[in-house]
Enzyme design. Structure first.
Site, PDB file in Angstrom:
ATOM      1  N   GLN A  75       0.841  -1.199   0.000  1.00 10.29           N
ATOM      2  CA  GLN A  75       0.000   0.000   0.000  1.00 10.29           C
ATOM      3  C   GLN A  75       0.877   1.251   0.000  1.00 10.29           C
ATOM      4  O   GLN A  75       1.247   1.769   1.053  1.00 10.29           O
ATOM      5  CB  GLN A  75      -0.948   0.003   1.207  1.00 10.29           C
ATOM      6  CG  GLN A  75      -1.963   1.111   1.114  1.00 10.29           C
ATOM      7  CD  GLN A  75      -3.016   1.042   2.191  1.00 10.29           C
ATOM      8  OE1 GLN A  75      -3.119   0.091   2.942  1.00 10.29           O
ATOM      9  NE2 GLN A  75      -3.811   2.088   2.276  1.00 10.29           N
ATOM     10  N   PHE A  76       1.182   1.740  -1.205  1.00  8.45           N
ATOM     11  CA  PHE A  76       2.049   2.906  -1.325  1.00  8.45           C
ATOM     12  C   PHE A  76       1.437   4.138  -0.685  1.00  8.45           C
ATOM     13  O   PHE A  76       2.146   5.065  -0.299  1.00  8.45           O
ATOM     14  CB  PHE A  76       2.414   3.175  -2.791  1.00  8.45           C
ATOM     15  CG  PHE A  76       1.315   3.791  -3.606  1.00  8.45           C
ATOM     16  CD1 PHE A  76       1.228   5.161  -3.759  1.00  8.45           C
ATOM     17  CD2 PHE A  76       0.357   2.986  -4.222  1.00  8.45           C
ATOM     18  CE1 PHE A  76       0.208   5.731  -4.523  1.00  8.45           C
ATOM     19  CE2 PHE A  76      -0.652   3.535  -4.980  1.00  8.45           C
ATOM     20  CZ  PHE A  76      -0.730   4.919  -5.126  1.00  8.45           C
ATOM     21  N   THR A  77       0.121   4.165  -0.521  1.00  9.24           N
ATOM     22  CA  THR A  77      -0.543   5.343   0.044  1.00  9.24           C
ATOM     23  C   THR A  77      -0.190   5.571   1.513  1.00  9.24           C
ATOM     24  O   THR A  77      -0.506   6.628   2.063  1.00  9.24           O
ATOM     25  CB  THR A  77      -2.073   5.258  -0.119  1.00  9.24           C
ATOM     26  OG1 THR A  77      -2.549   4.106   0.569  1.00  9.24           O
ATOM     27  CG2 THR A  77      -2.459   5.206  -1.584  1.00  9.24           C
TER      28      THR A  77
END
Length: 151
Positions: free
Chosen positions: A78-80
């Site tokens: 999850q790059f967010t």
């Protein structure tokens, strides 16, 4: 590197309406990788993760780790988790790791976890995933390698 760890009774991940991973009692872990992360940092985070004692013992105290409860892992990239919301209303993701490097580290994390835990499922890196979970507690813990002195 950041891990958002949720203790779950069950969790699953789907891509394009097809379930690709499901676990029972264990941890749902969202993994964020930034530009400066390394294999060494990933290994230390995994060691900390599998030793995390947030399951209740016979006295109701959070003294048990995944091994003690035969817990399972669902690990989702999850790059967010590296969203920068300091300016304006649209997050910037410039601190998130470059996709090729991040995917390699994510795969390494899965591989290292599989050496320790019998059931480890993953998401699909870079895909639009749907996550379902039954949170247990709720109990959520955040690991941030910058704050944990594991660099």
């Amino acid at each position: 590197m950041r891990f958002v760890i949720q203790r779950v009774a069950e969790a699953s991940v789907s891509v394009e309406d097809k379930e690709i991973g499901r676990i029972q009692k264990g941890f749902l872990v969202f993994v964020g990788i930034n530009q400066s992360d390394t294999i060494e940092i990933a290994d230390k985070m995994v060691k900390k993760l599998v030793g995390l004692r947030i399951f209740a013992d016979e006295n109701g105290k959070t003294n048990l780790d995944l091994h003690a409860v035969d817990g399972q892992l669902l690990i989702i990239s999850q790059f967010t988790l590296y969203a920068d919301c300091r300016k304006g209303n649209r997050p910037s993701f410039t601190r998130a790791g470059e996709p090729q490097k991040a995917q390699a580290l994510y795969e390494h994390i899965l591989e290292q976890c599989r050496k320790e835990i019998s059931v480890v499922k993953g998401g699909c890196f870079g895909a639009d995933m749907k996550i379902s979970l039954l949170n247990d507690g709720p109990f959520t813990v955040i690991f941030d390698s910058d704050e944990m002195q594991i660099q």
